[in-house]
Write an enzyme that holds these catalytic residues in place. Structure first.
Site: not given
Length: 488
Positions: A459, A463
């Site tokens: 992450h 995104d």
């Protein structure tokens, strides 16, 4: 007069510090040629045949099969050159040297003895050649027995077991040279300053630490049994249960439990997975896709005949080609994170890893420059690397440097999974089994070939929108292969 040269376990590259002896390829007394493989070892990355840089007669082997040795520990000794008047020479004339060369010379051992210097052919080792020693025949047994090899036994001169006595705690340096011994002691909370080594000059060997571990385990088990005895005498009779002994590291183990060392490939995989879970904030998204059209296209490719027809194309090869096309659209996922510099490093080329299950455990061979290959070329390279993986002949270079991994766990008959990222990569695509399922197709319920695709991603590099876009593009190519054709 023959010289006895000592050949040590060379640096195998890729930051490896130890290796396990899998199989000896020579016996004591065998005549070996320069660069002849003498032992097969297993590192954390691959199975490697180690060639000896000397030609002569093997006089000693250090370590039995299954023994783990640190880099720099002696592997074997070779008598180079034949005594005067012998009927045959054990080594080529170039391997013999004049008496003056037995003194302190500035040249490397390989150069002065006629060895090749190629301690590990094809692996680019930069370790210096093995140091040579002149040993009188009447002192050969003694020299072999005293060699520090982390407790590994010698074939023709086994060292008698010496009980480890507790030494007074000293503030000076601990007599340990092996990083493997230090790590083993640290893992089992053994204070090396309290051990009296059985090696030369009090050197602490692995056998000393192993004995200390066994003593600690026996003491802990006896203490646990003594503590449980009064309670059992006061308790009412109940269904007997397996006794539990406390291990030195605090892990409870039932009596008779089997302990399997985490070493070699299994240990390397364990370390990498633990590091991935510790360092990478990963997330997973998945989607079901109708793979009916993809399977039809593959069948048509493999049914083609004539001069233009090539080798069969696997489903994995097609999915790999889809991944390279998706990474071209979403380069954020072909990256790694430099934690020290706090930078995302986007990589220019795709080196595609694929998970392969072997008898030695899970390995991830890497298809180099996959972004420049078509499905047929990728398929051929996957087949070649898979065969090498099954026979244990993959080199460390073929198992490192990947930028993205494809994991087809559908071959195990499972539908889905949440893959663990292959550190230091940024993403992994998991593929479940392709099987008939009810599916709404063109507004009607039909039986279609359905597959679940899972994407685990770092992450930090992107995104959910980017990860979702990547996975959706892969699913679209699976459902409508014509989408991929537009980018070829």
């Amino acid at each position: 007069m023959a010289q006895v040269l000592e050949f040590k376990l060379p640096d195998l590259g890729e930051g490896l510090t130890e290796a396990e002896i899998v199989r000896w390829l020579v016996e004591v007394g065998d005549v070996v040629a320069i660069d002849q493989p003498v032992v097969e070892v297993e590192t954390a990355k691959a199975m490697v045949e180690v060639p000896c840089p000397y030609g002569g007669v093997v006089t000693a082997r250090f370590g039995e099969e299954g023994t783990e040795l640190p880099v720099g520990a002696p592997l074997l000794t070779v008598a180079v050159g034949a005594p005067e008047g012998a009927s045959g020479s054990a080594a080529s004339p170039s391997t013999s040297s004049s008496p003056s060369s037995s003194g302190k010379g500035s040249g490397s051992g390989a150069e002065s003895s006629g060895g090749s210097g190629n301690v590990l052919v094809g692996y680019g080792t930069g370790a210096p050649a093995a140091r040579r020693r002149r040993i009188r025949p009447d002192r050969l047994d003694r020299a072999v027995a005293e060699a520090p090899v982390s407790g590994a036994p010698v074939v023709e001169a086994p060292v008698a077991e010496v009980l480890v006595a507790e030494a007074p705690v000293s503030d000076g340096p601990v007599p340990v040279v092996s990083p493997l011994v230090r790590r083993l002691a640290r893992q089992h909370d053994i204070d090396l300053r309290r051990l009296a080594g059985s090696g030369p000059d009090g050197l602490i060997l692995r056998a000393d630490v192993d004995r200390a571990i066994r003593t600690a385990e026996e003491t802990a088990a006896a203490t646990a049994r003594a503590a449980q005895a009064p309670a059992r005498s006061r308790a009412k009779p109940s269904t007997p249960s397996a006794p539990v002994a406390a291990a030195p590291n605090g892990v409870a183990a039932a009596a008779g439990a089997e302990r399997i060392p985490l070493r070699g490939v299994r240990g390397a995989v364990a370390d990498k997975l633990s590091r991935s879970r510790t360092e990478i904030p990963d997330a997973t998204c998945w989607v079901d896709a109708d793979a009916t059209e993809l399977m039809a296209v593959r069948a048509a490719m493999n049914a083609a005949t004539g001069p233009s027809a090539g080798p069969k194309v696997s489903v994995l090869a097609l999915l790999a080609r889809v991944c390279t096309a998706a990474l071209a659209r979403f380069p954020e996922l072909n990256a790694t994170v430099d934690t020290e510099a706090r930078e995302i490093v986007r990589l220019p080329g795709v080196h595609l890893g694929f998970a392969a299950q072997t008898e030695r455990g899970l390995v991830v061979p890497v298809v180099r420059d996959a972004h420049t290959r078509n499905a047929e070329s990728i398929g051929a390279e996957i087949a070649r690397l898979t065969e090498l993986a099954r026979t244990g002949k993959l080199s460390p270079a073929q198992l490192t440097g990947g930028t993205f991994t494809l994991n087809n766990y559908g071959v195990f008959g499972v539908d889905g999974s949440t893959p663990i990222i292959n550190h230091p990569e940024a993403a992994m695509l998991g593929v479940g089994r392709i099987m008939p399922k009810p599916w709404v197709h063109q507004g009607e319920l039909a039986v279609r070939q359905v597959v679940q695709l899972s994407l685990t991603f770092d992450h930090r590099v992107c995104d959910g929108g980017t990860a979702g876009g990547f996975l959706r593009y892969v699913a679209d190519c699976v459902e409508q292969p014509a989408v991929l054709l537009r980018t070829l």
